[in-house]
Design an enzyme around this catalytic site. Structure first.
Site, PDB file in Angstrom:
ATOM      1  N   PRO A   1      47.492 -37.613  61.657  1.00 57.20           N
ATOM      2  CA  PRO A   1      46.398 -37.235  62.532  1.00 57.20           C
ATOM      3  C   PRO A   1      45.751 -35.939  62.061  1.00 57.20           C
ATOM      4  O   PRO A   1      46.432 -35.015  61.630  1.00 57.20           O
ATOM      5  CB  PRO A   1      47.064 -37.017  63.900  1.00 57.20           C
ATOM      6  CG  PRO A   1      48.356 -37.737  63.830  1.00 57.20           C
ATOM      7  CD  PRO A   1      48.776 -37.645  62.392  1.00 57.20           C
TER       8      PRO A   1
ATOM      9  N   LYS B   1      52.498 -38.970  68.175  1.00 61.36           N
ATOM     10  CA  LYS B   1      52.839 -38.890  66.747  1.00 61.36           C
ATOM     11  C   LYS B   1      53.674 -37.637  66.499  1.00 61.36           C
ATOM     12  O   LYS B   1      53.563 -36.659  67.234  1.00 61.36           O
ATOM     13  CB  LYS B   1      51.567 -38.796  65.900  1.00 61.36           C
ATOM     14  CG  LYS B   1      50.585 -39.923  66.088  1.00 61.36           C
ATOM     15  CD  LYS B   1      50.852 -41.030  65.131  1.00 61.36           C
ATOM     16  CE  LYS B   1      49.753 -42.092  65.235  1.00 61.36           C
ATOM     17  NZ  LYS B   1      49.893 -43.115  64.246  1.00 61.36           N
TER      18      LYS B   1
ATOM     19  N   ILE C   1      45.851 -42.878  62.359  1.00 59.96           N
ATOM     20  CA  ILE C   1      46.163 -44.267  62.028  1.00 59.96           C
ATOM     21  C   ILE C   1      46.698 -44.875  63.317  1.00 59.96           C
ATOM     22  O   ILE C   1      47.813 -44.583  63.749  1.00 59.96           O
ATOM     23  CB  ILE C   1      47.210 -44.366  60.905  1.00 59.96           C
ATOM     24  CG1 ILE C   1      46.675 -43.744  59.620  1.00 59.96           C
ATOM     25  CG2 ILE C   1      47.609 -45.826  60.675  1.00 59.96           C
ATOM     26  CD1 ILE C   1      47.709 -43.611  58.510  1.00 59.96           C
TER      27      ILE C   1
END
Length: 120
Positions: A2, A33, A66
């Site tokens: 990120p 994340k 992602i």
């Protein structure tokens, strides 16, 4: 993977290591994340106008990840990031755009390969 990037007319003097750490933790948490992959970039002191006005704080930002981005998820991310940027940098909600960029693992490089190779 990120990456949160903010370009703003706010002075560099207001960009502290503590702010970068707060943003990094917020991005990791909202995306779910590991923070060890999060990158935060703030580009201060930009010559910017918003609606023809250049004397108030404003900015444009991109949150790249992602996965973990989408119609409902982006609303959640915005609800986390907007208040933080308003509190820390004085950027009003109506003077900031955040673009959400969902990348495929094959389009993000890391350690000489791509995340598609790393994660399969």
């Amino acid at each position: 993977m990120p990456h949160f990037r903010l370009e703003t007319n706010v002075s560099k003097s207001k960009i502290t290591p503590e702010l970068l750490k707060k943003l990094s933790a917020a991005v990791a948490k909202t995306l779910g994340k590991p923070e060890s992959y999060v990158v935060v970039t703030i580009v201060p002191d930009q010559l910017m106008t918003w609606g023809g006005n250049d004397d108030k704080p404003c900015g444009t930002a991109t949150l790249m990840s992602i996965g973990c981005l989408g119609v409902e998820q982006n609303k959640k991310h915005a609800a986390v990031l907007y208040p933080l940027l308003k509190k820390e940098l004085g950027i009003p909600d109506d003077r900031l755009y955040i673009t959400f960029s969902d990348q495929s693992s094959s389009n993000v490089g890391y350690t000489g390969t791509t995340f598609q190779t790393i994660f399969g």
